[in-house]
Motif scaffolding. Sequence first.
Motif, PDB file in Angstrom:
ATOM      1  N   PHE A   1      -6.779  10.171   3.387  1.00 51.38           N
ATOM      2  CA  PHE A   1      -5.785   9.230   3.891  1.00 51.38           C
ATOM      3  C   PHE A   1      -5.908   7.819   3.309  1.00 51.38           C
ATOM      4  O   PHE A   1      -5.221   6.896   3.740  1.00 51.38           O
ATOM      5  N   VAL A   2      -6.795   7.667   2.318  1.00 49.21           N
ATOM      6  CA  VAL A   2      -6.858   6.390   1.599  1.00 49.21           C
ATOM      7  C   VAL A   2      -5.631   6.297   0.703  1.00 49.21           C
ATOM      8  O   VAL A   2      -5.246   7.262   0.038  1.00 49.21           O
ATOM      9  N   MET A   3      -4.975   5.142   0.688  1.00 45.95           N
ATOM     10  CA  MET A   3      -3.733   4.938  -0.062  1.00 45.95           C
ATOM     11  C   MET A   3      -3.836   5.396  -1.514  1.00 45.95           C
ATOM     12  O   MET A   3      -4.927   5.488  -2.091  1.00 45.95           O
ATOM     13  N   LEU A   4      -2.675   5.619  -2.119  1.00 40.22           N
ATOM     14  CA  LEU A   4      -2.618   5.948  -3.538  1.00 40.22           C
ATOM     15  C   LEU A   4      -2.983   4.733  -4.385  1.00 40.22           C
ATOM     16  O   LEU A   4      -3.530   4.865  -5.477  1.00 40.22           O
ATOM     17  N   GLY A   5      -2.637   3.545  -3.881  1.00 38.07           N
ATOM     18  CA  GLY A   5      -2.907   2.305  -4.596  1.00 38.07           C
ATOM     19  C   GLY A   5      -1.898   1.254  -4.188  1.00 38.07           C
ATOM     20  O   GLY A   5      -1.008   1.501  -3.361  1.00 38.07           O
TER      21      GLY A   5
ATOM     22  N   ALA B   1       0.847  -1.193   0.000  1.00 42.78           N
ATOM     23  CA  ALA B   1       0.000   0.000   0.000  1.00 42.78           C
ATOM     24  C   ALA B   1       0.884   1.246   0.000  1.00 42.78           C
ATOM     25  O   ALA B   1       1.689   1.446   0.915  1.00 42.78           O
ATOM     26  N   MET B   2       0.731   2.068  -1.034  1.00 47.29           N
ATOM     27  CA  MET B   2       1.564   3.263  -1.189  1.00 47.29           C
ATOM     28  C   MET B   2       0.866   4.499  -0.617  1.00 47.29           C
ATOM     29  O   MET B   2      -0.303   4.740  -0.897  1.00 47.29           O
TER      30      MET B   2
ATOM     31  N   ALA C   1      -5.600  -4.987  -8.637  1.00 46.59           N
ATOM     32  CA  ALA C   1      -5.984  -5.050  -7.218  1.00 46.59           C
ATOM     33  C   ALA C   1      -6.402  -3.674  -6.705  1.00 46.59           C
ATOM     34  O   ALA C   1      -7.319  -3.552  -5.886  1.00 46.59           O
ATOM     35  N   THR C   2      -5.750  -2.622  -7.208  1.00 48.88           N
ATOM     36  CA  THR C   2      -6.105  -1.252  -6.804  1.00 48.88           C
ATOM     37  C   THR C   2      -7.526  -0.923  -7.262  1.00 48.88           C
ATOM     38  O   THR C   2      -8.333  -0.390  -6.493  1.00 48.88           O
TER      39      THR C   2
ATOM     40  N   THR D   1      -3.957  -0.809   6.823  1.00 46.36           N
ATOM     41  CA  THR D   1      -2.765  -0.349   6.128  1.00 46.36           C
ATOM     42  C   THR D   1      -3.132   0.563   4.965  1.00 46.36           C
ATOM     43  O   THR D   1      -2.442   1.541   4.686  1.00 46.36           O
ATOM     44  N   GLU D   2      -4.247   0.260   4.301  1.00 41.96           N
ATOM     45  CA  GLU D   2      -4.671   1.049   3.137  1.00 41.96           C
ATOM     46  C   GLU D   2      -5.272   2.405   3.510  1.00 41.96           C
ATOM     47  O   GLU D   2      -5.446   3.261   2.640  1.00 41.96           O
TER      48      GLU D   2
END
Length: 493
Positions: A356-360, A174-175, A367-368, A307-308
């Motif tokens: 704050f949701v991950m970039l992908g 998760a980025m 999956a993203t 984490t995401e």
Amino acid sequence: MDTIPAVLRAAAEEHGDRPAYVDGDRVVSFTGMLELVRRTAAGYRSRGFAPGERAAIWAPNSIDWVVAALAVSYAGGTLVPLNSRYTGHEAADIVERSGATLVVVADGFLGRHQIDELRAASELAGVRDLVDITTLADLATEPGDIDEVAAAVAPDDVADILFTSGTTGRPKGAMSAHRQTVGVARTWGELGGVTADDRYLVVNPFFHSFGYKVGIVTGLTTGATLYPLATFDLERTMELIETERISVLPGAPAIYQSLLTAPGRADRDLSSLRLAVTGAAVVPVVLIERMREELGIDQVVTAFGMTEAVVVTMAREGDDAELVATTCGRAIPRMETRIDAETPGESGELLVRGDFVMLGYLDDPAATAEAIDADGWLHTGDVGVLDEAGNLRITDRLKDMYISGGFNVYPAEVEQALMRMDGVDDVAVIGVPDERMGEVGKAYVVGLASGEDVIAFARERLANFKVPRFVETVDALPRNLSGKVLKTELRKN
């Protein structure tokens, strides 16, 4: 101010010689931390590390972990933290998939030889430098123009990639951008009322978002003094709370259960504790009440994150014990929640959206796209319900994931490992309740392998928190017509 290097510089300017970290006899001030990070980042660069490259850290909590990690950001790189309990195979897989060119390792932690384990598991073809964290000072060099490199880091640059296992059993990275890591850390600190007067005991591992983002980065945004613990030691924890007047102690419910039942607790003065933030498992109402009454913690709140999306909901000061124990609080600023259900008040999949949701997921657009829909909603895989005030209650999981001692365990990953064992013809893993850990694994095995051998096999290949505690041999696993294991049937046993 929305990058990690900028937050570090601002903390040094504002808090100067005040202690940023205390680890045994070692005390590092905010200005001292900045200087260590500048010199270490320059050392990384002198050995070829360039902006945009990735660096993995495989080590337990320590001041050196903080220096190593912040220096990655200061040199314009992306941080990839690895679980300190991983086996060499698990760590090498993530090093390879992340494309890390630099790996910092605590060789010898828990009596192991991590560098040898990594080399045995992989050729590490893309790794330029494999550094023992105890030699970090030898790598440091004169800063030169490293401040210009740090200043060039942008809020939208990828700050970190945290790997979380997916339901397929393969970890996904998760980025998060700098603005996200800094923003969520700052928001968490504000909701907890964390200030420069606080002394914050970090039991949560730095490789986990709970220790890294709302530990290390929150320390920088608030000026709180952090006390890192390499491993949870009950006596050491009580001693630190008493002697250092620790005021902030987040952690999994198991931490507080241990404190409440500790022999000799009555002889300790733990009255300095004012803030506890827990979550990651079902929290008994009586635990919240005892934390407030017997441990004297003024503010006990629960939160939900992943984490995401590091922090999604959080209880607030003044919420009663029932609400704190039975819900995860309500959406934090800049985040929103909704339940995917036809009728308001019904349970359904929890969807979350916001800054704050991950970039992908790293190198995984499919999956993203599956996780984040076209409207920006992250599909969490958790089933929950929202009350009229927006407080979230998690009621089930679409995924089979369970939480052991604060760590997510994905049965598919454990099952894949066990299926490689001779004598295991079929296997299914579920989480079962455990008073101390929240949940632990139970494996249902079809085949001739003994329970002891199954556990021993798992210990060689999986981090300890993923290893099943119980094994039951069965003639066959219950399956539906499409062949999927009916884990609901196993949970009834």
